[in-house]
Design an enzyme around this catalytic site. Structure first.
Site, PDB file in Angstrom:
ATOM      1  N   ARG A  43       0.836  -1.196   0.000  1.00 36.71           N
ATOM      2  CA  ARG A  43       0.000   0.000   0.000  1.00 36.71           C
ATOM      3  C   ARG A  43       0.872   1.248   0.000  1.00 36.71           C
ATOM      4  NH1 ARG A  43      -4.392  -1.429   4.764  1.00 36.71           N
ATOM      5  NH2 ARG A  43      -5.370  -3.231   3.732  1.00 36.71           N
ATOM      6  N   LEU A  77       1.890   0.741  -4.523  1.00 33.41           N
ATOM      7  CA  LEU A  77       0.940   0.844  -5.630  1.00 33.41           C
ATOM      8  C   LEU A  77      -0.481   1.001  -5.106  1.00 33.41           C
ATOM      9  CD1 LEU A  77       1.207   0.679  -8.738  1.00 33.41           C
ATOM     10  CD2 LEU A  77       0.635  -1.755  -8.559  1.00 33.41           C
ATOM     11  N   ASN A 101      -2.950 -12.976  -0.596  1.00 36.09           N
ATOM     12  CA  ASN A 101      -3.667 -13.433   0.596  1.00 36.09           C
ATOM     13  C   ASN A 101      -4.515 -12.313   1.188  1.00 36.09           C
ATOM     14  OD1 ASN A 101      -1.699 -11.801   1.852  1.00 36.09           O
ATOM     15  ND2 ASN A 101      -1.511 -13.176   3.621  1.00 36.09           N
ATOM     16  N   LYS A 142     -12.774 -13.571   8.226  1.00 32.78           N
ATOM     17  CA  LYS A 142     -11.367 -13.168   8.306  1.00 32.78           C
ATOM     18  C   LYS A 142     -10.651 -14.097   9.284  1.00 32.78           C
ATOM     19  CE  LYS A 142     -10.477  -8.770   8.385  1.00 32.78           C
ATOM     20  NZ  LYS A 142     -10.294  -7.361   8.849  1.00 32.78           N
ATOM     21  N   ALA A 143      -9.544 -14.670   8.855  1.00 36.23           N
ATOM     22  CA  ALA A 143      -8.851 -15.666   9.678  1.00 36.23           C
ATOM     23  C   ALA A 143      -7.493 -15.161  10.142  1.00 36.23           C
ATOM     24  CB  ALA A 143      -8.677 -16.960   8.900  1.00 36.23           C
ATOM     25  N   ASP A 177      -0.459 -19.768  10.144  1.00 36.99           N
ATOM     26  CA  ASP A 177       0.203 -18.793   9.282  1.00 36.99           C
ATOM     27  C   ASP A 177       1.361 -19.392   8.481  1.00 36.99           C
ATOM     28  OD1 ASP A 177      -1.346 -16.493   9.564  1.00 36.99           O
ATOM     29  OD2 ASP A 177      -0.377 -15.925  11.414  1.00 36.99           O
ATOM     30  N   GLY A 252       1.322 -41.282  19.587  1.00 35.96           N
ATOM     31  CA  GLY A 252       1.343 -42.594  18.962  1.00 35.96           C
ATOM     32  C   GLY A 252       1.185 -43.646  20.041  1.00 35.96           C
ATOM     33  N   GLN A 277       9.085 -46.692  24.347  1.00 36.75           N
ATOM     34  CA  GLN A 277       8.536 -47.477  23.250  1.00 36.75           C
ATOM     35  C   GLN A 277       7.867 -48.755  23.762  1.00 36.75           C
ATOM     36  OE1 GLN A 277      12.535 -46.935  21.276  1.00 36.75           O
ATOM     37  NE2 GLN A 277      11.245 -46.928  19.445  1.00 36.75           N
TER      38      GLN A 277
END
Length: 439
Positions: A43, A77, A101, A142-143, A177, A252, A277
């Protein structure tokens, strides 16, 4: 041209980057580090909002901005003006990739939807990153980072199941993000490769919700299994319609937990994470390494099913050992025994970690000015024949003349665009230091 730049994977690729804040810029920065020319559209007069967020040094762009926009070029711009729209069209005609985005529907309303840009440049790849999928009932919402983590299933599965802390919790990792930006990068690279076969560009779309869901995909499997013995709350928790929060479980079919290390009383991160494990041999190794071979023959822990039933009794036993050593000692000793273990490293430790500073995970960029040199996270993978050259982030509109000249504008025309407000003058940072906490 150096050998490194010759080997840049995206050498010759031009990217028009109409993104801001974190999700889109994390994608386009990686494209820049891979050798693409990335032109960031900002901007007029204000630029990317993050330029002036979380300010810490007088007359310096914020680290938030610098960490996500290194190696790019900046063009201010005003897209809403006819002249600004023409400049954008001219850029897209010569570009390989167009990434945006901005808010849902805004690109199309501004004249830069897929149909239009594909007509302008059939080889152009357009990439959009939004909060939710096209057609979703939330498509126009809006996220932000926590929104994506919440809607993507991460928050509901993170945190504790009892007490005041029993609320959906977001991760400190930027799952919404930067993770979305990485997913979009994969899509763009796939589209570039596809173009080699088809000769035409395609439209790729990435939602933040989908990116979070993808990282949480195992939760979808677990949700169909009913009571899960490897969750910390098993066997006494009453299962509901969905899996509970994972607390500190590994996720897991093993017993994973965070244990106190020496110094935990004063250091909130003096902890290690240890995975037990399923094989009895793994449990025997832990028992012997920690000096308690009797654990291996204890009837409560004789096999993985019994160990799951009695995990709440295992935690204090293991911790009675770990509390005697600092987290680095534990990682070395247990790691050498073949036990999966890792220290909980805070960000001060990570910033000063000798390995991460040596291997290129953390890099230094000289921004110049009041900022000088700053440290950031570099490209998150390595290549045998290519290493990025890390360059500073641009000042606002720093590359206006360079970019417009390449489109055929002469100096007088460029000055006229400035006078009309189509582009703004180059701006260096001119901000006071923001002091969030008073001395």
């Amino acid at each position: 041209m150096t050998e490194q730049s010759e080997n840049a994977p995206l050498k010759g690729i031009k990217v028009v980057d109409w993104t801001q804040v974190q999700s889109g810029p994390s994608c386009t920065q990686l494209l820049a580090w891979l050798g693409a020319e990335v032109i960031k559209i900002e901007r007029t007069n204000t630029g990317d909002p993050t330029r002036n967020e979380l300010l810490d040094i007088k007359d310096s762009w914020s680290l938030y901005y610098l960490q996500l926009n290194a190696n790019k070029k900046s063009l201010t711009l005003d897209i809403k003006t006819p002249e600004g729209q023409k400049i954008m069209y001219d850029l897209l005609k010569k570009a390989d990739v167009f990434v945006e985005n901005i808010r849902p529907g805004a690109a199309t309303r501004a004249g830069f939807g897929w149909e239009k840009v594909h007509e302008l440049n059939p080889r152009l790849i357009m990439a959009s990153l939004k909060g939710f999928n096209k057609g979703s009932r939330f498509a126009n919402v809006k996220a932000f980072e926590p929104v994506a983590q919440s809607a993507g299933g991460a928050a509901s599965a993170t945190g504790w199941n009892e007490g005041d802390a029993n609320i959906p919790t977001q991760s400190a990792a930027a799952l919404g993000d930067s993770n979305s930006g990485m997913h979009l990068t994969i899509a763009i690279l796939a589209a570039l490769l596809q173009r080699e076969h088809t000769g035409k560009g395609s439209y790729v779309y990435q939602s933040m919700q989908d990116a979070v869901i993808n990282l949480c995909r195992i939760k979808l499997l677990l949700d169909n299994l009913g009571a899960l013995p490897f969750y910390a709350v098993y066997p006494n928790y009453k299962w509901g319609k969905a899996i509970p929060r994972s607390e500190n479980s590994e996720g897991g079919q093993v017993i994973g937990w965070t244990y106190k290390a020496k110094g935990w009383e004063t250091d909130p991160n003096a902890y290690v994470y240890i995975v037990i494990q399923n094989k009895n041999k793994s449990w025997e190794t832990i028992a012997n390494t920690m000096g308690h071979p009797e654990w291996a023959t204890d009837e409560r822990f004789k096999d993985w099913e019994h160990r799951q039933l009695h995990k709440q009794e295992i935690y204090p036993l293991v911790e009675s050992y770990t509390k005697n050593y600092d987290k680095y000692e534990l990682t070395k000793k247990l790691g050498e025994a073949g036990i999966p273990v890792g220290p909980v490293l805070d960000w001060h430790e990570l910033e000063n970690d000798p390995d991460l500073n040596e291997d290129g995970t953390l890099v230094k960029i000289n921004q110049g000015g009041n900022r000088g040199e700053f440290k950031t996270v570099g490209m998150p993978f390595t290549m045998s024949n290519y290493k990025p050259t890390y360059k500073r982030a641009p000042d606002l509109g720093e590359n206006n003349k360079e970019i417009l000249s390449s489109l055929g504008y002469d100096p007088e025309q460029i000055e006229e665009l400035v006078a009309k407000g189509v582009i703004s003058k180059v701006e260096k940072p001119h901000n006071p230091r923001t002091k969030v906490i008073k001395d």
